[in-house]
Motif scaffolding. Structure first.
Motif, mmCIF file in Angstrom:
data_model
loop_
_atom_site.group_PDB
_atom_site.id
_atom_site.type_symbol
_atom_site.label_atom_id
_atom_site.label_comp_id
_atom_site.label_asym_id
_atom_site.label_seq_id
_atom_site.Cartn_x
_atom_site.Cartn_y
_atom_site.Cartn_z
ATOM 1 N N LEU A 252 -0.212 -1.643 3.489
ATOM 2 C CA LEU A 252 -0.667 -1.909 4.686
ATOM 3 C C LEU A 252 -1.018 -0.295 5.092
ATOM 4 O O LEU A 252 -2.037 -0.453 5.828
ATOM 5 N N TYR A 253 -0.079 0.775 5.261
ATOM 6 C CA TYR A 253 -0.621 1.767 5.951
ATOM 7 C C TYR A 253 -1.733 2.293 4.977
ATOM 8 O O TYR A 253 -2.881 3.034 5.529
ATOM 9 N N GLY A 254 -1.806 1.967 3.671
ATOM 10 C CA GLY A 254 -3.145 2.525 2.919
ATOM 11 C C GLY A 254 -4.416 2.018 3.443
ATOM 12 O O GLY A 254 -5.451 2.398 3.521
ATOM 13 N N ASP A 255 -4.364 0.764 3.667
ATOM 14 C CA ASP A 255 -5.602 0.147 4.462
ATOM 15 C C ASP A 255 -5.921 0.592 5.684
ATOM 16 O O ASP A 255 -6.933 0.815 5.741
ATOM 17 N N ILE A 256 -4.974 0.826 6.540
ATOM 18 C CA ILE A 256 -5.293 1.268 7.966
ATOM 19 C C ILE A 256 -5.954 2.709 7.711
ATOM 20 O O ILE A 256 -7.080 3.129 8.253
#
Ligand code: NAD
Length: 364
Positions: A252-256
């Motif tokens: 998720l952090y990677g996506d954002i």
């Protein structure tokens, strides 16, 4: 030499963007005396009525056979409808790496004052975390059972009728992705790898990711290892992005963070990406299907074309990759034939096809 590659047209603005990317990639290969035999398929919202699914098995089979795919963006309905085709592809092919280089090219309009030294690579774990889609809907019996179970284990009380999404982080996946990040750093002469988590709050899940990264970093003493909290990283990225090199993050952090980094270098229109597994790799733009632009010939083709550059490097067509990347860089620097999103002068704007024509002229 010919390569067989699966091409997924996607939906929304996907088909028109991928058509242009294909033209540019084919031209770069042709100049090198090579060619790609494309197996072309549709996927996404437009085929659900006909096929009963947005991602038919024959598309998956083609990627498994060819091992490489170039994919246009696909719409994911919000909060209802079919599950994300992108997530399904990653799961079915175990594409555990999301690779998103964010490099600034001269000539592109950006809000950053000194963008010249931005050359980041984001490596995002692709298979687990909140993105795995393991969810419990509110007001359902199974969800209420789960709420009771959590309370019975003294893990705190969750408000009645809440919905729950599961965040699972495994040691296996954390070590696998951080190992990939260090291997990438080694192979590409990168100086540092920064693992990004929120381990001060999520001590078990994010803590596990952080410890796994620390352990893997010991195998690569020549590469500097850092750990950074995701909120603090976001601050640094908009103030001192040049201090970072390779970033490795849970899903998720990677996506954002990858969208944030795309913003640093000029926006989604210029940010390429790849999803890579042990057996297959799917190359795609960071951006989505931008349905409001469908059929308007307005969007930037560079993100998908630069994804094509990553793909050509991956299949060891390094000469064609270099020719194509240089052509894109020249068109950016020239500034006369670029789309609205990166043009410094709003009066000097061309369409998707015309920008691709300019790239192809540079190749020739
Ligand atoms: P989006 O990336 O499609 O578009 C957001 C905005 O970014 C657009 O309005 C446009 O202003 C800009 N933009 C996007 N691509 C551009 C390009 N090539 N050139 C210039 N500007 C560009 O994001 P969204 O609107 O949030 O998502 C639309 C759909 O795409 C959603 O259903 C989403 O789930 C899906 N999506 C798919 C993928 C994928 O297929 N890998 C990735 C992200 C989002």
């Amino acid at each position: 030499m010919s390569h067989k590659i699966t091409l997924i047209r996607g939906d929304g603005s996907g088909p028109e963007l991928i058509e242009q990317a294909k033209r540019a990639i084919d031209k770069a290969m042709e100049i090198c005396g090579k060619n790609i035999e494309w197996e072309i398929f549709d996927a996404g919202a437009d085929i659900v009525a006909k096929e009963g699914t947005p991602l038919p098995d024959y598309v998956i089979d083609s990627i498994k056979r060819n091992k490489i795919a170039l994919k246009g963006p696909v719409t994911t309905p919000l909060g209802k409808g079919f599950r994300s085709v992108n997530v399904e592809l990653r799961k079915k092919l175990d594409l555990y790496v999301s690779l998103r280089p964010c490099k600034y090219y001269k000539g592109i309009k950006t809000r950053i004052i000194n963008p010249e030294n931005i050359d980041l690579v984001i490596i995002r774990e692709n298979t687990e975390d909140l993105y795995a889609g393991i969810e419990f809907e509110n007001n359902k019996e199974e969800t209420n059972d789960l709420l009771k179970f959590i309370e019975s284990k003294n893990k705190g009380k969750i408000r009645e009728n809440s919905a729950i999404s599961i965040k699972a982080i495994s040691e296996f996946a954390s070590k696998r992705i951080t190992k990939y990040a260090f291997e990438y750093a080694k192979d590409n002469s990168r100086k540092s790898v920064t693992a990004v988590t929120k381990s001060n709050i999520m001590k078990f899940s994010d803590g596990l990711f952080m410890h796994a990264a620390e352990e893997i970093s010991k195998i690569y003493p020549e590469i500097k290892f850092k750990h950074k909290l995701v909120d603090s990283l976001c601050m640094d990225l908009v103030t001192i992005p040049e201090n970072y090199d390779v970033l490795v993050l849970p899903n998720l952090y990677g996506d954002i963070v990858s969208d944030l980094c795309a913003g640093l270098i000029g926006g989604l229109g210029v940010a390429p990406g790849a999803n890579i597994g042990e057996n297959c790799a799917v190359f795609e733009a960071v951006h989505g299907s931008a349905p409001e632009f469908k059929g308007k010939n307005m969007l930037n083709p560079a993100s998908l074309i630069l994804s094509g550059v990553l793909m050509l490097k991956f299949i060891n067509e390094n000469k064609a990759a270099e020719i194509l990347e240089n052509a894109v860089a020249k068109v950016f620097e020239d500034e006369r034939y670029v789309t609205f999103d990166i043009a410094k002068d709003p009066k000097k704007v061309v369409g998707t096809k015309q920008m691709t024509d300019a790239i192809i002229r540079e190749i020739c």
